[in-house]
Design a protein around this motif. Structure first.
Motif, mmCIF file in Angstrom:
data_model
loop_
_atom_site.group_PDB
_atom_site.id
_atom_site.type_symbol
_atom_site.label_atom_id
_atom_site.label_comp_id
_atom_site.label_asym_id
_atom_site.label_seq_id
_atom_site.Cartn_x
_atom_site.Cartn_y
_atom_site.Cartn_z
ATOM 1 N N GLU A 41 0.845 -1.199 0.000
ATOM 2 C CA GLU A 41 0.000 0.000 0.000
ATOM 3 C C GLU A 41 0.875 1.242 0.000
ATOM 4 O O GLU A 41 1.495 1.576 1.008
ATOM 5 N N ARG A 42 0.927 1.911 -1.108
ATOM 6 C CA ARG A 42 1.684 3.147 -1.187
ATOM 7 C C ARG A 42 0.964 4.234 -0.401
ATOM 8 O O ARG A 42 -0.234 4.172 -0.172
ATOM 9 N N SER A 43 1.697 5.259 -0.038
ATOM 10 C CA SER A 43 1.095 6.335 0.745
ATOM 11 C C SER A 43 0.005 7.022 -0.078
ATOM 12 O O SER A 43 0.072 7.087 -1.299
ATOM 13 N N ARG A 44 -0.984 7.520 0.633
ATOM 14 C CA ARG A 44 -2.076 8.205 -0.058
ATOM 15 C C ARG A 44 -1.568 9.451 -0.781
ATOM 16 O O ARG A 44 -2.085 9.814 -1.846
ATOM 17 N N ALA A 45 -0.570 10.110 -0.221
ATOM 18 C CA ALA A 45 -0.024 11.290 -0.892
ATOM 19 C C ALA A 45 0.589 10.909 -2.236
ATOM 20 O O ALA A 45 0.416 11.613 -3.238
ATOM 21 N N LEU A 46 1.291 9.758 -2.268
ATOM 22 C CA LEU A 46 1.892 9.317 -3.520
ATOM 23 C C LEU A 46 0.810 8.919 -4.519
ATOM 24 O O LEU A 46 0.899 9.234 -5.710
ATOM 25 N N GLN A 47 -0.226 8.235 -4.061
ATOM 26 C CA GLN A 47 -1.325 7.869 -4.960
ATOM 27 C C GLN A 47 -1.989 9.105 -5.548
ATOM 28 O O GLN A 47 -2.265 9.167 -6.754
ATOM 29 N N ASP A 48 -2.245 10.107 -4.700
ATOM 30 C CA ASP A 48 -2.875 11.332 -5.195
ATOM 31 C C ASP A 48 -1.982 12.041 -6.195
ATOM 32 O O ASP A 48 -2.464 12.571 -7.210
ATOM 33 N N ALA A 49 -0.673 12.059 -5.912
ATOM 34 C CA ALA A 49 0.257 12.725 -6.827
ATOM 35 C C ALA A 49 0.278 12.020 -8.184
ATOM 36 O O ALA A 49 0.272 12.671 -9.236
ATOM 37 N N GLU A 50 0.294 10.694 -8.182
ATOM 38 C CA GLU A 50 0.297 9.947 -9.440
ATOM 39 C C GLU A 50 -1.000 10.159 -10.209
ATOM 40 O O GLU A 50 -1.000 10.267 -11.444
ATOM 41 N N GLN A 51 -2.126 10.212 -9.478
ATOM 42 C CA GLN A 51 -3.399 10.446 -10.161
ATOM 43 C C GLN A 51 -3.444 11.845 -10.762
ATOM 44 O O GLN A 51 -3.949 12.036 -11.877
ATOM 45 N N ARG A 52 -2.915 12.838 -10.036
ATOM 46 C CA ARG A 52 -2.892 14.194 -10.593
ATOM 47 C C ARG A 52 -1.983 14.258 -11.816
ATOM 48 O O ARG A 52 -2.298 14.925 -12.818
ATOM 49 N N LEU A 53 -0.857 13.549 -11.751
ATOM 50 C CA LEU A 53 0.039 13.519 -12.901
ATOM 51 C C LEU A 53 -0.642 12.830 -14.091
ATOM 52 O O LEU A 53 -0.563 13.307 -15.229
ATOM 53 N N GLY A 54 -1.310 11.708 -13.829
ATOM 54 C CA GLY A 54 -2.015 11.010 -14.899
ATOM 55 C C GLY A 54 -3.111 11.867 -15.510
ATOM 56 O O GLY A 54 -3.294 11.892 -16.734
#
Length: 564
Positions: free
Chosen positions: A263-276
């Protein structure tokens, strides 16, 4: 290891003697307890050495002794310790015979050995056993941590855990697929637990369950991984017996370590989604060079090969098609992937399946959840695209043709097994960064067709290669057609002419009077008169090609339930 009756007998300071049950001295002793109650059973848990002086018990009466011994033996007491020289000079023969008859070990306790000494010996052994278990658990934790930090990651961790448990271990990803197992043969065993894993993943995390093998070979424990309510994976461990304290510590450590790695950190998930979302926004805006620059190593490989655009939506019971052709809210200026409603269980399951398939094959996948939708860029012919197609096909196969968009019930699962709503997916033709906007429109068009037809997935190639006539099987189209032709049908109902049939024949013959009249079996002048009446009743000219097109489609839409 735990204290046994044999270890107490061999304890030189206690000087206990065995009077009955010599063949059962290997029984583990959980505790030593003194009681003079006539019936101590309500206060026993099982596994105790019961110490008595027979203060209130008539130990010389055979019936009383037999009844007492039978009761405590049935309650799980592992042995009796009788104080010699306190209330009886020796151990009554009736009590000895009863112990032999019920196979309950009976120990003679000399007068100089206080009961508290026996209790202390058992207590010290229990404490030592617990200390050994905790120490072994901490050592296992250190060993598993080193494995998790190594190059092999979860695979090595599972190998160490399996060795520590003298069993096997397996790791499932968020879609329920086995991603690692130790030893190697355990992958086949883990695959047989797919349904049990799916049921566990339906429950809010954290959750666990115990599965007994149908062949009686092992005992399997399943533990979900993750810090949120959605499981990010499942750990399975199989052993020949229930887990002990040290083994339990090891499993808990493995769960914590695997949670950190899966489980990656939620901050990293949000950052990847914003980048995508930013990459997708640039592609749809016709800025492929900027999209490549922003994608970097995370999504850059996806743009180097032909890819497809997937647009998916849940299909609730009160299905209402969404507006197509608009830029998604997350891709509007100022939009973000979190804007709007969540994706929902069925789209979460689809995203898990596609991302897990892409991760196993080493390919990139760009997924943007958006206001109840899921927009995904997948490599053409890649594992994620195949997983999407299989996910939708399984839903459709489960419920039958034409009802695939409506999964049933709590356990009507596909892949993750958690979705209770339907699914509609549109898949574009293969494309490149320059034509991403067109591919997005293709995916939306295919999605619209999927929802109209009640299909779980429609590819754009299917729409382009098919007929437009099935698209007429829509309530709005039928309502328009009925309204357009109503006046003609009302005219025909009065018996004053067959205008609808004449119009159909004339349009079918492309306005050729002689051929259409022959089909109807009337004179061409009669047909000309009827067509003038059609124009008068409708107030529209048949010379207008748009009018002819609308009338022809109205006739096709109302000619049969299939629109043909």
């Amino acid at each position: 290891m735990p204290h046994t009756l044999a270890s107490l007998v061999n304890h030189t300071a206690l000087k206990l003697t065995v009077l009955a049950g010599e063949d059962r001295l290997d029984a583990p002793v959980r505790w030593a307890h003194a009681s003079e109650l006539i019936d101590p059973v309500p206060y026993m848990e099982g596994g105790e050495l019961l110490l008595i002086t027979a203060l209130k018990l008539d130990a010389e009466d055979p019936d009383t002794a037999d009844r007492y011994v039978r009761r405590v033996a049935e309650a799980g007491v592992v042995g009796l310790g009788f104080a010699v020289g306190v209330n009886y000079e020796g151990v009554p023969e009736a009590l000895v015979e009863a112990a032999r008859r019920h196979h309950l070990p009976l120990l003679g306790v000399p007068r100089r050995t206080p009961f508290i000494a026996i209790s202390k010996a058992v207590s010290a052994s229990v404490a030592a056993d617990q200390y050994r278990a905790v120490t072994a658990g901490f050592e296992a934790q250190r060993e598993l941590t080193r494995a998790a930090l190594g190059a092999e990651g979860p695979a090595e961790l599972l190998a160490r855990l399996a060795a520590h448990l003298d069993g096997w271990a397996a790791l499932y990803d968020a879609s329920g697929a086995v991603v690692a197992a130790a030893p190697e043969w355990a992958a086949r065993r883990a695959a047989r637990l797919a349904e049990d894993v799916a049921r566990l993943r339906e429950r809010p995390a954290p959750a666990s369950s115990v599965v007994s093998d149908t062949d009686g070979d092992d005992r399997v424990e399943l533990q979900t991984l993750g810090t949120g309510r959605r499981a990010r994976g499942v750990l399975a461990v199989g052993t020949g017996a229930p887990l002990g304290t040290a083994e339990r510590y090891a499993v808990h450590s493995a769960v914590a370590l695997l949670t950190l790695t899966t489980e990656r950190s939620r901050a990293l998930q949000d950052a990847e989604q914003r980048l995508g979302a930013a990459v997708l926004k640039m592609l749809l805006a016709g800025e492929p060079d900027h999209a490549r620059a922003v994608a970097g190593r995370l999504y850059g490989g996806l743009l180097d090969a032909p890819f497809r655009v997937v647009v998916a939506e849940p299909v609730p019971a009160d299905d209402q098609p969404s507006a197509a052709g608009k830029l998604p809210p997350a891709l509007e200026p100022g939009g973000s992937p979190s804007s709007g409603a969540g994706a929902g269980p069925v789209l979460d399951a689809l995203a898990d399946v596609m991302e897990s398939a892409a991760a196993r094959s080493g390919e990139a996948v760009l997924a943007v959840p958006d206001a109840g939708r899921l927009i995904v860029l997948v490599t053409d012919g890649g594992a994620a695209a195949d997983a999407c197609t299989a996910f939708a096909a399984a839903a459709e196969a489960r419920l039958g043709a034409g009802a695939g968009a409506r999964p049933r019930g709590r356990n009507g699962r596909v892949g993750a097994g958690r979705e209770t709503e339907g699914l509609a997916v549109g898949l574009s033709a293969p494309t490149g960064p320059m034509a991403a906007a067109n591919a997005y429109r293709q995916a939306e068009q295919a999605l619209s067709v999927a929802r109209r037809r009640g299909r779980a997935l429609v590819e754009h190639e299917d729409v382009a290669a098919g007929s437009v006539l099935p698209l007429l099987a829509d309530d709005a189209v039928r309502a328009f057609a009925d309204g357009l032709l109503r006046a003609l049908r009302e005219h025909d109902a009065t018996g004053r002419g067959d205008l609808v049939a004449s119009l159909r024949a004339w349009l079918a013959r492309h306005g050729q009077w002689d051929a259409a009249a022959a089909d109807l079996g009337v004179h061409r002048h009669t047909l000309r008169y009827r067509m003038r009446r059609v124009e008068e009743i409708l107030g529209r000219s048949l010379d207008d090609p748009d009018v002819r097109m609308e009338l022809w489609l109205a006739l096709k839409a109302t000619s049969s339930p299939a629109g043909e």
